[in-house]
Design a protein around this motif. Structure first.
Motif, PDB file in Angstrom:
ATOM      1  N   LEU A 166      27.454 -23.210  54.077  1.00 39.89           N
ATOM      2  CA  LEU A 166      27.195 -24.149  55.169  1.00 39.89           C
ATOM      3  C   LEU A 166      27.182 -25.588  54.658  1.00 39.89           C
ATOM      4  O   LEU A 166      27.734 -26.495  55.291  1.00 39.89           O
ATOM      5  CB  LEU A 166      25.860 -23.807  55.830  1.00 39.89           C
ATOM      6  N   GLY A 167      26.568 -25.798  53.505  1.00 35.94           N
ATOM      7  CA  GLY A 167      26.557 -27.153  52.935  1.00 35.94           C
ATOM      8  C   GLY A 167      27.959 -27.644  52.606  1.00 35.94           C
ATOM      9  O   GLY A 167      28.290 -28.824  52.835  1.00 35.94           O
ATOM     10  N   ALA A 168      28.798 -26.752  52.089  1.00 37.98           N
ATOM     11  CA  ALA A 168      30.176 -27.140  51.763  1.00 37.98           C
ATOM     12  C   ALA A 168      30.951 -27.512  53.022  1.00 37.98           C
ATOM     13  O   ALA A 168      31.723 -28.484  53.031  1.00 37.98           O
ATOM     14  CB  ALA A 168      30.869 -25.992  51.021  1.00 37.98           C
ATOM     15  N   LEU A 169      30.736 -26.750  54.113  1.00 38.03           N
ATOM     16  CA  LEU A 169      31.421 -27.059  55.377  1.00 38.03           C
ATOM     17  C   LEU A 169      30.978 -28.418  55.926  1.00 38.03           C
ATOM     18  O   LEU A 169      31.797 -29.184  56.462  1.00 38.03           O
ATOM     19  CB  LEU A 169      31.144 -25.964  56.399  1.00 38.03           C
ATOM     20  N   VAL A 170      29.693 -28.716  55.801  1.00 42.06           N
ATOM     21  CA  VAL A 170      29.202 -30.017  56.267  1.00 42.06           C
ATOM     22  C   VAL A 170      29.850 -31.147  55.467  1.00 42.06           C
ATOM     23  O   VAL A 170      30.272 -32.181  56.025  1.00 42.06           O
ATOM     24  CB  VAL A 170      27.663 -30.080  56.148  1.00 42.06           C
ATOM     25  N   VAL A 171      29.960 -30.970  54.158  1.00 35.26           N
ATOM     26  CA  VAL A 171      30.591 -31.994  53.322  1.00 35.26           C
ATOM     27  C   VAL A 171      32.052 -32.178  53.708  1.00 35.26           C
ATOM     28  O   VAL A 171      32.559 -33.311  53.821  1.00 35.26           O
ATOM     29  CB  VAL A 171      30.460 -31.609  51.833  1.00 35.26           C
ATOM     30  N   LEU A 176      36.395 -35.349  56.486  1.00 38.12           N
ATOM     31  CA  LEU A 176      37.443 -35.481  57.516  1.00 38.12           C
ATOM     32  C   LEU A 176      37.165 -36.658  58.446  1.00 38.12           C
ATOM     33  O   LEU A 176      38.087 -37.420  58.795  1.00 38.12           O
ATOM     34  CB  LEU A 176      37.526 -34.183  58.315  1.00 38.12           C
ATOM     35  N   VAL A 177      35.920 -36.811  58.854  1.00 37.83           N
ATOM     36  CA  VAL A 177      35.564 -37.949  59.721  1.00 37.83           C
ATOM     37  C   VAL A 177      35.841 -39.264  59.007  1.00 37.83           C
ATOM     38  O   VAL A 177      36.415 -40.215  59.582  1.00 37.83           O
ATOM     39  CB  VAL A 177      34.088 -37.838  60.139  1.00 37.83           C
ATOM     40  N   MET A 178      35.460 -39.338  57.736  1.00 35.98           N
ATOM     41  CA  MET A 178      35.706 -40.556  56.966  1.00 35.98           C
ATOM     42  C   MET A 178      37.192 -40.830  56.818  1.00 35.98           C
ATOM     43  O   MET A 178      37.658 -41.988  56.938  1.00 35.98           O
ATOM     44  CB  MET A 178      35.047 -40.425  55.592  1.00 35.98           C
ATOM     45  N   MET A 179      37.997 -39.786  56.609  1.00 38.14           N
ATOM     46  CA  MET A 179      39.446 -39.961  56.460  1.00 38.14           C
ATOM     47  C   MET A 179      40.072 -40.459  57.760  1.00 38.14           C
ATOM     48  O   MET A 179      40.948 -41.342  57.749  1.00 38.14           O
ATOM     49  CB  MET A 179      40.086 -38.641  56.034  1.00 38.14           C
ATOM     50  N   LEU A 180      39.635 -39.896  58.903  1.00 38.46           N
ATOM     51  CA  LEU A 180      40.168 -40.362  60.187  1.00 38.46           C
ATOM     52  C   LEU A 180      39.831 -41.833  60.426  1.00 38.46           C
ATOM     53  O   LEU A 180      40.670 -42.612  60.930  1.00 38.46           O
ATOM     54  CB  LEU A 180      39.598 -39.504  61.320  1.00 38.46           C
ATOM     55  N   PHE A 181      38.616 -42.203  60.076  1.00 36.80           N
ATOM     56  CA  PHE A 181      38.225 -43.609  60.234  1.00 36.80           C
ATOM     57  C   PHE A 181      39.087 -44.516  59.358  1.00 36.80           C
ATOM     58  O   PHE A 181      39.565 -45.583  59.805  1.00 36.80           O
ATOM     59  CB  PHE A 181      36.746 -43.764  59.883  1.00 36.80           C
TER      60      PHE A 181
END
Length: 447
Positions: A166-171, A176-181
């Motif tokens: 779960l921690g790996a998925l959150v990271v 991905l959010v940072m890359m889109l930004f």
């Protein structure tokens, strides 16, 4: 002549000496046999002990009778009694008490003048086996919990746990959010560098879709009607679940496992819920019913192979169940040491699971005794339930469906003979359902 006489006398003396020696040897052998009786088989003795003795005796604690661990050596050292006395006591204790035997009367007085059941069918060999079992050292405890934990650890030898995944998925999601930004900011910079007017491009795209939808009154009306109907449907479904407690699984003040009692030990439901056969209510068993067995069953030994991984994960160990038995003793006021009631009892506040509305009439005896319906029909597979849960919805529709589908058992029941004959002609059938016999009339179930 004298020589012959001397020879005869010598032969006679030797013969007598040989006979005396043989008799002496036989007597010594017999004494040895009496002093050292058969040691017995502890494995056979355990089976005989559980079959004949376990109801009143334990190895290392007093129950209805005294503890029996090393009983032969204790009687020999403390009272000077041999195995022959034990044979006589087991086969006819009452006779020994009446004969005036001092120790027999001492035990009789110490244990509330309750004579021990006679076992004349037990042979001396059987008693030897039982004594061998009582003298055997206790088995070494098996570390079942440690083994299970070790096996569980071996199954996850990679060290990957659900929390780590779960921690790996959150990271990954954050990256991905940072890359889109970053991609969006980069594209804006490229557009500005190429001389593109971003504001003019937004204006050329026209009216946004949501504004166009808001301006169309027909679409707004259709959407409003759809949302209202959908909302009414879900509201109706939610309100219809009010008062339906299917799946309700409360935690009781004393843990009671139907899986162990009704499943493993095959105890009939009607033994504890005896009023279900003759009364409207099934009733909550009195604690005295529990004590019928638990006067003797003071600890849970469970499966010889130990608790399963699932039981260990839920905390259902042998020690846990034994602790619940101690709660029962405290509630009923039972003194384990003296095997007597103290008179200091405490009520157990059981949590009710199945509860019908006050306007509903339901008679257990009519269903259990007359109709012969099994408890599992309404209550589910209770023999598999560790914690009792409400299996059925117990709604009006559920009851009506059962009355429409269930044929009434009228064979051998004179009460239904005439009714069955008349209604069979009316409906043209051989078997009648509860509905055809009036099971759908309002007054059947409602006051």
């Amino acid at each position: 002549m004298k020589k012959v006489t001397y020879r005869n006398q010598i032969s006679r003396v030797l013969g007598i000496s040989l006979v005396v020696f043989l008799l002496f040897s036989i007597s010594i052998f017999a004494q040895d046999e009496a002093a050292a009786p058969s040691s017995g088989d502890p494995a056979k003795g355990k089976a005989l002990f559980n079959q004949n003795c376990a109801a009143c005796h334990a190895l290392n604690r007093k129950m209805t009778g005294p503890a029996l661990a090393n009983v032969e050596s204790r009687l020999s050292e403390d009272e000077g009694l041999d195995r022959e006395w034990i044979y006589a006591w087991i086969k006819n204790s009452s006779g020994m008490i009446k004969s005036g035997d001092a120790y027999a009367n001492k035990v009789f007085a110490e244990y509330n003048q309750m004579p021990m059941t006679a076992f004349p069918t037990l042979s001396n060999t059987d008693i030897d086996d039982i004594l061998a079992y009582t003298a055997a050292p206790p088995p070494e405890p098996v570390a079942v919990a440690d083994t299970a934990v070790a096996e569980e650890g071996a199954g996850n030898s990679s060290g990957i746990t659900n929390e780590l995944i779960l921690g790996a998925l959150v990271v990954v999601f954050g990256l991905l959010v940072m890359m889109l930004f970053l991609v969006q900011r980069t594209l804006k910079r490229i557009a500005i560098a190429n001389g593109l007017d971003l504001e003019k491009m937004k204006a050329d795209q026209g009216v946004p879709l949501w504004k166009a939808f808001a301006q169309n009154q027909f679409l707004v009306l259709v959407s409003a009607i759809f949302l209202l109907l959908a909302g009414a449907y879900f509201a109706y479904g939610w309100m219809m679940q009010i008062g339906i407690d299917q799946g309700y699984t409360p935690i009781q003040p004393i843990h009671y496992s139907h899986k162990i009692h009704a499943g493993d030990n095959k105890i009939d439901c009607n033994y504890c819920h005896s009023s279900a056969r003759v009364s409207k209510h099934s009733g909550i068993p009195s604690l005295n019913v529990c004590m019928n067995c638990h006067k003797s069953i003071y600890e849970y030994k469970g499966n010889p192979e130990g608790p399963s991984k699932e039981d260990l994960a839920n905390g259902y160990t042998n020690e846990f169940y034994t602790g619940e038995i101690k709660k029962l003793y405290q509630a009923v006021g039972w003194d384990e040491e003296n095997q007597s009631y103290t008179g200091e009892s405490h009520p157990v506040e059981w949590v009710r699971i199945h509860n019908l509305p006050d306007l509903v009439y339901f008679n257990h005896s009519q269903h259990v005794t007359v109709a012969g319906i099994e408890c599992q029909t309404c209550h589910g597979p209770v023999e598999e339930m560790e914690i009792m849960t409400q299996f059925s919805p117990l709604t009006m529709g559920w009851c009506i469906t059962c009355h429409r589908d269930t044929n009434v058992k009228v064979e051998g029941n004179e009460y239904y003979a005439k009714i069955h004959e008349e209604l069979s002609k009316k409906f043209g059938v051989e078997e009648l359902t509860a509905a055809q016999m009036g099971g759908l009339e309002c007054g059947k179930c409602h006051y």
